[in-house]
Design a protein around this motif. Structure first.
Motif, short mmCIF file in Angstrom:
data_model
loop_
_atom_site.label_atom_id
_atom_site.label_comp_id
_atom_site.label_asym_id
_atom_site.label_seq_id
_atom_site.Cartn_x
_atom_site.Cartn_y
_atom_site.Cartn_z
N GLY A 313 -47.64 -2.65 19.80
CA GLY A 313 -47.80 -2.34 18.39
C GLY A 313 -49.24 -2.22 17.97
N ALA A 314 -50.12 -3.04 18.57
CA ALA A 314 -51.53 -3.01 18.17
C ALA A 314 -52.21 -1.72 18.58
CB ALA A 314 -52.26 -4.21 18.77
N LEU A 315 -51.79 -1.15 19.70
CA LEU A 315 -52.41 0.09 20.17
C LEU A 315 -51.78 1.33 19.56
CD1 LEU A 315 -52.80 -0.72 23.98
CD2 LEU A 315 -54.59 -0.72 22.24
N GLY A 417 -42.12 -5.18 17.69
CA GLY A 417 -41.65 -4.75 16.38
C GLY A 417 -42.49 -5.30 15.25
N ILE A 418 -42.87 -6.57 15.35
CA ILE A 418 -43.72 -7.16 14.30
C ILE A 418 -45.08 -6.49 14.27
CG2 ILE A 418 -44.90 -9.27 13.61
CD1 ILE A 418 -42.51 -10.84 14.69
N ALA A 419 -45.65 -6.24 15.46
CA ALA A 419 -46.95 -5.57 15.51
C ALA A 419 -46.85 -4.15 14.96
CB ALA A 419 -47.46 -5.55 16.95
N PHE A 420 -45.77 -3.45 15.26
CA PHE A 420 -45.58 -2.12 14.69
C PHE A 420 -45.52 -2.19 13.16
CE2 PHE A 420 -43.80 -0.42 18.82
CZ PHE A 420 -44.76 0.57 18.95
N SER A 421 -44.80 -3.18 12.64
CA SER A 421 -44.68 -3.31 11.19
C SER A 421 -46.04 -3.57 10.54
CB SER A 421 -43.72 -4.46 10.86
OG SER A 421 -42.43 -4.20 11.38
N THR A 423 -48.89 -2.57 11.62
CA THR A 423 -49.80 -1.43 11.80
C THR A 423 -49.27 -0.15 11.17
OG1 THR A 423 -48.83 -1.04 13.99
CG2 THR A 423 -50.86 -2.33 13.90
N GLY A 424 -48.24 -0.28 10.34
CA GLY A 424 -47.78 0.87 9.59
C GLY A 424 -46.55 1.57 10.11
N TYR A 425 -45.79 0.91 11.00
CA TYR A 425 -44.56 1.51 11.54
C TYR A 425 -43.40 0.52 11.42
CZ TYR A 425 -47.84 4.80 13.65
OH TYR A 425 -48.83 5.72 13.86
N PRO A 426 -43.04 0.12 10.20
CA PRO A 426 -41.97 -0.89 10.04
C PRO A 426 -40.62 -0.41 10.54
CG PRO A 426 -42.54 0.11 7.93
CD PRO A 426 -43.56 0.58 8.90
N GLU A 427 -40.40 0.91 10.60
CA GLU A 427 -39.12 1.42 11.06
C GLU A 427 -38.88 1.17 12.54
OE1 GLU A 427 -42.20 4.56 11.77
OE2 GLU A 427 -41.66 3.19 10.11
N ARG A 428 -39.91 0.77 13.27
CA ARG A 428 -39.77 0.56 14.70
C ARG A 428 -39.42 -0.88 15.06
NH1 ARG A 428 -41.57 4.43 18.29
NH2 ARG A 428 -42.39 6.32 17.30
N LEU A 429 -39.22 -1.74 14.08
CA LEU A 429 -38.89 -3.14 14.38
C LEU A 429 -37.58 -3.25 15.12
CD1 LEU A 429 -39.34 -6.16 14.13
CD2 LEU A 429 -38.36 -6.08 11.83
N GLY A 430 -36.52 -2.69 14.57
CA GLY A 430 -35.21 -2.79 15.21
C GLY A 430 -35.15 -2.05 16.52
N SER A 431 -35.76 -0.86 16.58
CA SER A 431 -35.70 -0.08 17.82
C SER A 431 -36.48 -0.75 18.94
CB SER A 431 -36.25 1.32 17.57
OG SER A 431 -37.62 1.27 17.19
N SER A 432 -37.55 -1.48 18.62
CA SER A 432 -38.32 -2.16 19.66
C SER A 432 -37.51 -3.31 20.26
CB SER A 432 -39.62 -2.70 19.08
OG SER A 432 -40.45 -1.66 18.62
N VAL A 433 -36.83 -4.07 19.40
CA VAL A 433 -35.99 -5.16 19.92
C VAL A 433 -34.86 -4.59 20.78
CG1 VAL A 433 -34.46 -7.05 19.27
CG2 VAL A 433 -36.57 -6.65 17.98
#
Length: 535
Positions: A313-315, A417-421, A423-433
């Motif tokens: 998520g950070a990258l 997912g938390i890191a994505f959220s 960094t501006g990608y909250p929609e990727r939380l569920g898909s990452s898990v």
């Protein structure tokens, strides 16, 4: 000293033969495959351009440094060879230092003419010999495939130097920690951390204008594997990073010898906390005891997986910005990877969470290998002398192994997912898990395989268990590069692990993998019930 070194070498002769032979074969096969598959310069230019514009590829393999055959072989295999050298060195050093100290072997040596530091000196000399053999095998393998002799041997020397750095780090860990399990865990974490830091530095690399190379970011300087990569054996050779590796190895070995000379036998610089006088209620069952024994190891794997997920998520912003600022790069990735559904960020996430699946499998294998330790050190015999059935004792450890797989995979997915959220990608939380959880059935297959080995060939539980995992990774990661037949690639469970979110989910494959894992566990339990308990 010669007798100590000879005794250690005799104990490790077969393990060293497997490690050295495997590294040499991998180097030879990779060089031969690249030379045959990408014989035309245009083909090599295409794969290098794809790598230079794909952060996921560079995170996993490294940065490209030219379009010659040797350069392509180097950047596609060097990071993995560095990890192999690191794990060989750390396991070897801990086995002959802290593990032998815990088993009383070093105390017997100390009762003779051996000095306090003699066993550690012999171990470091053995690590030097082992890495020299490993590096020589890598160089000979590349030379046998037709690469330039001097550059091939420089590659092998660089791999050996990286292994020596990790050998020195493992020697220090053996002085700091009170148990071989703790020292092995910390040493392996150092190797894994070096790979991840190098991967992060490479993922943020800047491609050249002609897309034939890329320059890693400053982060790669924090990793010994990154140092070795900067030697550039098949490009503009720079020997200073190689000297840095050798100097760091000598410094770490000197610190380890100084620490060993200043501590008592059996002591450690970091002390274990004394346990309670009476066990709690949770330790009155086989499952509770298995959980208590495996809990620290599980926490370590979970922390590593969380760091890996956080990196994904950070990258993400850096990956997205690099592609948004250059539409030509995005178009090139789509053109060179037409079979992939997702965008470049999906490919990057898939690659990193695929590593989370490997970590989950490794956590499960280590938990199952603990069964053999409990048996060989006679603790299992004491427990089974009580009214505790064999199948219940083994299934307790299997349950902890399965729990380890799930926790490690989900920690990586949740952290990503938390890191994505953030960094501006909250929609990727569920898909990452979900993407991380999809690798759980694959990892459980390795849990079942180790269970079968423990039931049928208990003395080979550790070497065969880790060997099968390594083989599965090599076939899964390098199967296409090595031009292995599809039937051979399909043998690896990783070949059937869904690469979400870039690929489609196939529930049938997950069901088959989970069923195979359950059948393997059942077979292992049945075999254990029929054999004797062995030391």
């Amino acid at each position: 000293m010669g007798r100590l070194l000879g005794a250690q070498l005799r104990r490790d002769r077969w393990q060293l033969a497997i490690w050295v032979g495997g590294a040499g074969l991998l180097a030879f096969a990779a060089a031969s495959a690249v030379g045959a598959e990408f014989a035309a310069e245009a083909d090599r230019r295409g794969i290098v351009a794809l790598a230079a514009t794909n952060p996921a590829f560079m995170f996993l393999r490294g940065v490209p440094d030219g379009i010659e055959v040797g350069a392509v072989v180097f950047f596609t295999t060097f990071a993995f060879l560095g990890v192999m050298a690191g794990l060989l060195s750390t396991f070897l050093v801990v086995r002959h230092t802290r593990a032998d100290e815990g088993l009383g072997r070093i105390e017997l040596l100390g009762g003779g003419a051996a000095t306090r530091t003699a066993p550690l000196v012999a171990t470091l000399l053995l690590a030097l010999l082992a890495n020299a053999l490993l590096g020589g095998a890598v160089g000979v393998g590349m030379l046998g495939a037709g690469l330039d002799a001097a550059r091939a041997m420089l590659t092998g020397l660089t791999v050996a130097a990286i292994g020596l750095v990790f050998a020195g780090a493992a020697a220090i860990a053996a002085q700091l920690l009170p148990s071989s399990r703790g020292a092995n865990g910390v040493s392996a974490a150092v190797v894994g951390g070096a790979y991840l830091i190098r991967g992060a530095g490479d993922a943020l690399a800047t491609p050249s204008a002609d897309l034939t190379s890329a320059e890693s970011s400053w982060l790669s300087w924090l990793s010994p594997i990154g140092w070795g990569q900067r030697v550039r054996p098949f490009g503009d050779i720079d020997l200073w990073p190689l000297l840095l590796c050798l100097g760091a190895a000598a410094l770490l070995a000197g610190v380890a010898l100084r620490l060993r000379a200043s501590r008592d036998l059996g002591a450690s610089l970091l002390q274990e906390r004394p346990g309670r006088a009476r066990a709690g209620r949770s330790l009155r069952s086989a499952g509770g005891l298995a959980w208590r024994l495996q809990r620290p190891t599980l926490l370590g794997w979970a922390a590593g997986a969380a760091v890996l997920g956080t990196m994904a998520g950070a990258l993400a912003p850096a990956v997205a910005d690099a592609l948004d600022s250059n539409a030509a790069l995005s178009e090139l990735i789509r053109r060179l990877s037409p079979s992939t559904r997702g965008d470049a960020l999906d490919i990057f996430t898939t690659a990193i969470l695929g590593l989370a699946g490997v970590l989950a499998a490794a956590a499960g294998v280590q938990a199952m290998v603990r069964l053999r330790s409990e048996e060989s050190e006679d603790r299992a015999e004491l427990l089974l002398a009580a009214p505790l059935r064999r199948w219940r004792w083994m299934l307790a450890h299997v349950a902890v192994a399965c729990l380890s797989v799930g926790v490690v995979a989900l920690c990586a997915g949740l952290a990503a997912g938390i890191a994505f959220s953030m960094t501006g990608y909250p929609e990727r939380l569920g898909s990452s898990v979900g993407a991380a959880a999809a690798h759980i059935p694959t990892a459980l297959v390795f849990v079942g395989l180790v269970g079968v080995i423990f039931g049928v060939l208990p003395r080979l539980t550790a070497p065969l268990g880790w060997g099968l995992l390594t083989l599965g990774i090599v076939v899964g990661q390098f199967g296409d590069l090595l031009q292995l037949p599809q039937a051979v690639q399909d043998v690896s469970p990783f070949a059937h692990s869904p690469g979400l979110p870039a690929d489609r989910l196939e529930p049938a494959a997950l069901v088959v993998l989970a069923t195979l894992a359950a059948l393997a566990v059942a077979l292992g339990v049945a075999a254990f019930r029929r054999r004797d308990v062995r030391s």
